[in-house]
Structure formats: C-alpha cells, structure tokens
Design a protein around this motif. Structure first.
Motif, PDB file in Angstrom:
ATOM      1  N   ARG A  35      -5.352  -4.911  -5.155  1.00 18.74           N
ATOM      2  CA  ARG A  35      -4.368  -4.289  -6.028  1.00 18.74           C
ATOM      3  C   ARG A  35      -3.991  -5.262  -7.144  1.00 18.74           C
ATOM      4  NH1 ARG A  35      -5.958  -0.506  -3.620  1.00 18.74           N
ATOM      5  NH2 ARG A  35      -4.778   1.030  -2.390  1.00 18.74           N
ATOM      6  N   ARG A  36      -3.424  -4.717  -8.219  1.00 19.65           N
ATOM      7  CA  ARG A  36      -2.946  -5.545  -9.330  1.00 19.65           C
ATOM      8  C   ARG A  36      -1.500  -5.148  -9.625  1.00 19.65           C
ATOM      9  NH1 ARG A  36      -6.685  -4.458 -12.989  1.00 19.65           N
ATOM     10  NH2 ARG A  36      -7.928  -6.249 -12.332  1.00 19.65           N
TER      11      ARG A  36
ATOM     12  N   PHE B 107       1.809  -1.074  -8.150  1.00 17.76           N
ATOM     13  CA  PHE B 107       0.481  -1.681  -8.161  1.00 17.76           C
ATOM     14  C   PHE B 107      -0.569  -0.692  -8.657  1.00 17.76           C
ATOM     15  CE2 PHE B 107       2.874  -3.866  -4.873  1.00 17.76           C
ATOM     16  CZ  PHE B 107       2.588  -5.208  -5.108  1.00 17.76           C
ATOM     17  N   ASP B 108      -1.549  -1.224  -9.390  1.00 11.09           N
ATOM     18  CA  ASP B 108      -2.761  -0.483  -9.713  1.00 11.09           C
ATOM     19  C   ASP B 108      -3.893  -1.011  -8.846  1.00 11.09           C
ATOM     20  OD1 ASP B 108      -1.700   1.189 -11.663  1.00 11.09           O
ATOM     21  OD2 ASP B 108      -2.027  -0.261 -13.273  1.00 11.09           O
ATOM     22  N   LYS B 109      -5.066  -0.356  -8.923  1.00 14.03           N
ATOM     23  CA  LYS B 109      -6.239  -0.894  -8.257  1.00 14.03           C
ATOM     24  C   LYS B 109      -6.575  -2.253  -8.876  1.00 14.03           C
ATOM     25  CE  LYS B 109      -6.847   2.732  -5.664  1.00 14.03           C
ATOM     26  NZ  LYS B 109      -7.985   3.637  -5.768  1.00 14.03           N
ATOM     27  N   GLY B 110      -7.202  -3.128  -8.095  1.00 13.47           N
ATOM     28  CA  GLY B 110      -7.395  -4.496  -8.540  1.00 13.47           C
ATOM     29  C   GLY B 110      -8.816  -4.825  -8.941  1.00 13.47           C
TER      30      GLY B 110
ATOM     31  N   ASN C   6      -6.256   5.047 -11.698  1.00 18.48           N
ATOM     32  CA  ASN C   6      -4.859   4.654 -11.531  1.00 18.48           C
ATOM     33  C   ASN C   6      -3.925   5.713 -12.099  1.00 18.48           C
ATOM     34  OD1 ASN C   6      -4.990   1.874 -10.394  1.00 18.48           O
ATOM     35  ND2 ASN C   6      -6.120   1.434 -12.273  1.00 18.48           N
TER      36      ASN C   6
ATOM     37  N   ARG D 141      -2.462   6.455  -1.526  1.00 18.09           N
ATOM     38  CA  ARG D 141      -3.893   6.285  -1.785  1.00 18.09           C
ATOM     39  C   ARG D 141      -4.703   6.233  -0.485  1.00 18.09           C
ATOM     40  NH1 ARG D 141      -2.302   2.238  -6.144  1.00 18.09           N
ATOM     41  NH2 ARG D 141      -2.453   3.386  -8.094  1.00 18.09           N
TER      42      ARG D 141
ATOM     43  N   LEU E 278       0.796  -1.222   0.000  1.00 19.69           N
ATOM     44  CA  LEU E 278       0.000   0.000   0.000  1.00 19.69           C
ATOM     45  C   LEU E 278       0.832   1.277   0.000  1.00 19.69           C
ATOM     46  CD1 LEU E 278      -2.742  -0.996   2.618  1.00 19.69           C
ATOM     47  CD2 LEU E 278      -2.898  -1.087   0.118  1.00 19.69           C
TER      48      LEU E 278
ATOM     49  N   ALA F 139       3.887   1.178  -3.588  1.00 21.76           N
ATOM     50  CA  ALA F 139       2.558   1.481  -4.126  1.00 21.76           C
ATOM     51  C   ALA F 139       2.578   1.738  -5.624  1.00 21.76           C
ATOM     52  CB  ALA F 139       1.963   2.679  -3.394  1.00 21.76           C
TER      53      ALA F 139
END
Length: 443
Positions: free
Chosen positions: A323-324, A67-70, A88, A388, A60, A64
């Motif tokens: 996350r992705r 990672f993108d939102k998942g 993102n 975020r 996180l 961070a």
C-alpha cells in the motif's frame, strides 16, 4: 514518535533485494522480532512493514481509505491495466460494484456444477492405478482450465484458453523478480524480463480479441465474461468498456489461478506426510460423497476438508500486500508520511507463534471453531481484508474443496520415495516438484 531503522542485512544500493530473493520466507518470518513496524529497503526505497494483526487490519480495513495500492501493484500495471488489483479510489470502487456480482453465491454454485465438479471428475477418471503424476503441474493445468472455462464457456474462448495455459505459468515464474527488483533491473534485456514481457503481450492480445468478439455476439452464456460485459453501475447505468473488461479478466486469471493450484498441490502433499490427517479426510469424503464427485451443496458437510484447506492456505499465502499512504498516518507509534510505501505480509502473520502456536506444524485442528474464535482480527488474511477483499475469497475455497474431495473419493496420492519436496517462492510458495503415485482407495 518511534524511529524505525532498516532491518539488518541490507546491501548497498540493492537494499534487502538480495536476501529477499534468496530466502524471502526466512526474512519475513524474522520481521516481528524487530518490531511492530519495521523497515525494508527495495533498492533505495524504504518500505514500512507492519507485523501485528491490529496494524494489518488498520492498513487494510479500518484506515483503508488512507492508502492506495503500492509499489508492487505499480509494477504490475503494464499487465493488469486498471483492474481491481491495481486501480485506486473511485475507479476501484466502481469496478468492484460491477465485478462482485459475478462472484456471488448463486453464480459460484453454477460454476461449480458446470465446470469444477465436471473437470475434477474427468481428471480423476483419467488416472491409472500405479501411475506417477506430476501433481503440481496437473493441478496448475486443471485450475487454469477451470478458470478459462468459467470465463469463456463458448468456442470464442478456445484460443484464449490455449494462451492462458501457455503464458500464465511463464509470467508467474518471473513475477517475483519483476515485483521486487529495483526499477533499473526490470529494464535490462535479461531472459526473465524478455520472457515475462513476451508472455504478457501475447495474453493481453488474445484476451482483448476475445472480449471484442464476445461483445459483438451479445449473448449471455452464463460465464464470467458475459457477466462482466452485461454489468451496469446502479448509480449511472453505465457498463465497462472493452478495455476495462479486458483488465478485469487478466486480473482474475493471474491473481486467482496460481494460489488455487498451489494450494491443491500442497493439500495432497501434506496428506501424504500425515497419515492420520489423510485417514480422517478419506473417512469424511466417504461418508459425504460415497465415491461420487463432490458438488457445491456438499461443501457444508465437508467440515474437516475445509479445516485442511484453511491450514494449507495459512501456510502458502501470497507473500506481501503493498500500500502507499495517501496522507500522514500513525501506525503503532510511527508516523508514516504521505507517499510512503507500507506493506502487510500474510506470510509473517500466518507464521507468527503468538497467533499460531508451533506455526511450522501442519495441524488442521487449529481451525476448529473454538480455536478460530481466539484469533485476533487481522491474524489470518489470505485474501486480504476490508473493502479490497479479494473477489475470489469464496470461489477459491469452493474450487479447492470440490477438487480435493473429488480426487480423494477415488484415490490416494502417495509420495514418490527419494523425491525431496521443498517450497520455492515464485508468485506464491510453490513446491519445487511434486511427483506422486496414484493408488486406488482400499489398496
């Protein structure tokens, strides 16, 4: 590198969807016993869940940008659009720069004075001694009204407020099914899908109309909507389009109101179960408030109240943050390949006895400064962490503290005998029902 096997209990095709929907709290509480990085299956899709504060903070905060939102956020994009919850990269960073000033301390103090204190006081004044109130519903109505009036301070928002109160409870009731079901399930014409989609469409339409009307008016009404419409990027001088404002309004409403309402409901439920906590709470509000409604400037003196809020939020956080991976990332000796889904569960972390001894016990004293100093970074993340971090991380505790203290200054809320209360997971951990009797203080 360490191999990660799926957590026991998965079903063919559906993976862990059935145990997740049947008893998600039990499933997520068990995850640390299977390792620091474990694998759940949402349908056929593998999701790596990290179970330690160190790895959660890495996902996180520290790493961070890797990672993108998942997946869950992907499924919510038809509702949220490209608001902060789902966007993102550079778009997310730009929107955050534009949105965050609306949640600055000065603005929150203004919202507290004009809306939170006023509406909490009106609710407390509306009750009669001996009245039985459905507290979970009253708190939801109150918080949605505060959210609506904070966003829309003029008559422009009347229709929007009515739709907020109508549609958001429906959406929150079914959001977990939508979020964790395999993709084919969300396409089925079953009642949860039809009701969710219809409510989301109504809310999008009325918010969109309100944004356009406010833009045409062009005045600063001191509300959140005015702030969003007037915000300008320091680098480019550009503001948000109507669509971007719309998406941020939807995001603020749906991600903030539910968690705050649920926290307030559990606040008074726990007071009713723990007489000594209730006694200390009432002693503090009597000393600080003397029977009047709470104001923003009272919050620093409401120390024990804040400890109760922290303990409530520890026990009732959102279930999971998805996350992705944008690139290959090593987490706890496991290589997470680019494109893989990764999750951090606040519920898992907040109920881990390594960080919170006897985690099922309700204990506001675990939030005294000496105890909190011992918590590892990443063990307590009700609002996320890093770049975020939820914009409402100050707004929500402010609202909970003001409402709880204002009600507590006048009333005790007593559990109704024979009415068993338990947690059920929808968007958050809601009480199944919460009837409470209103009793004047001192009786």
């Amino acid at each position: 590198m360490t191999d990660v096997r799926p957590v026991p209990g998965r079903w063919p095709v559906l993976g862990h969807t059935v145990p997740l929907l049947r008893d998600p709290l039990k499933l997520f509480t068990s995850l640390p016993s299977h390792g620091d990085v474990v694998e759940l299956r949402l349908g056929p899709l593998p999701v790596h869940v990290v179970t330690t504060p160190e790895l959660s903070w890495q996902v996180l905060a520290t790493d961070a940008d890797k990672f993108d939102k998942g997946l869950v956020f992907d499924k919510m994009r038809p509702l949220f659009g490209d608001g902060l919850a789902t966007s993102n990269g550079e778009l997310n960073r730009r929107q955050r720069r534009l949105v965050m000033p609306a949640f600055g301390r000065t603005r929150i103090a203004g919202y507290a004075e004009t809306t939170m204190t006023k509406l909490a006081g009106e609710l407390a004044s509306s009750w009669q001694p001996g009245e039985i109130v459905q507290l979970d519903r009253r708190m939801q109505d109150l918080v949605l009204t505060i959210a609506g009036q904070t966003l829309f301070s003029t008559a422009l928002g009347d229709e929007a407020l009515a739709e907020i109160q109508r549609s958001i409870p429906i959406m929150l009731k079914y959001v977990l099914i939508r979020a964790f079901s395999p993709k084919f399930v969300e396409k089925l014409p079953i009642p949860p899908n039809r009701k969710f989609d219809a409510a989301a469409a109504r809310l999008r339409d009325v918010i969109g109309e309100t944004v356009v009307a406010a833009r045409e008016q062009g005045a600063d009404h001191g509300d959140l909507l005015s702030m969003l419409l007037m915000a300008r990027d320091e680098d480019t001088g550009e503001g948000m389009t109507d669509r971007q404002v719309h998406d941020e309004v939807i995001t603020i409403l749906t991600t903030g109101a539910e968690t705050t309402a649920v926290a307030l409901a559990w606040f008074f439920h726990e007071l009713g179960q723990h007489p000594e906590v209730e006694r200390r709470f009432h002693a503090e509000v009597d000393e600080v408030l003397g029977g009047r409604p709470a104001r923003f400037e009272d919050l620093p003196d409401l120390v024990y109240t804040h400890q109760i809020v922290n303990e409530i939020v520890r026990r009732t956080p959102p279930l999971i943050l998805m996350r992705r991976a944008r690139e290959d990332v090593e987490l706890g000796g496991v290589t997470i390949r680019a494109g893989s889904e990764v999750a951090v569960s606040q519920h898992t972390l907040h109920r881990d006895p390594r960080w919170f001894p006897d985690p099922e016990r309700f204990d506001p004293d675990r939030w005294t400064p000496g105890h909190t100093a011992e918590l590892p970074k990443g063990a307590y993340i009700p609002f996320g962490a890093g770049a975020r971090l939820c914009p409402g991380h100050v707004f929500a505790p402010t609202e909970i503290g003001i409402v709880a203290a204002t009600i507590g200054a006048r009333w005790r809320l007593v559990p109704v005998p024979g009415k068993k209360v338990h947690a059920q997971l929808k968007a958050t951990m809601q009480p199944n029902r919460l009837p409470m009797t209103v009793v004047p203080r001192g009786t």
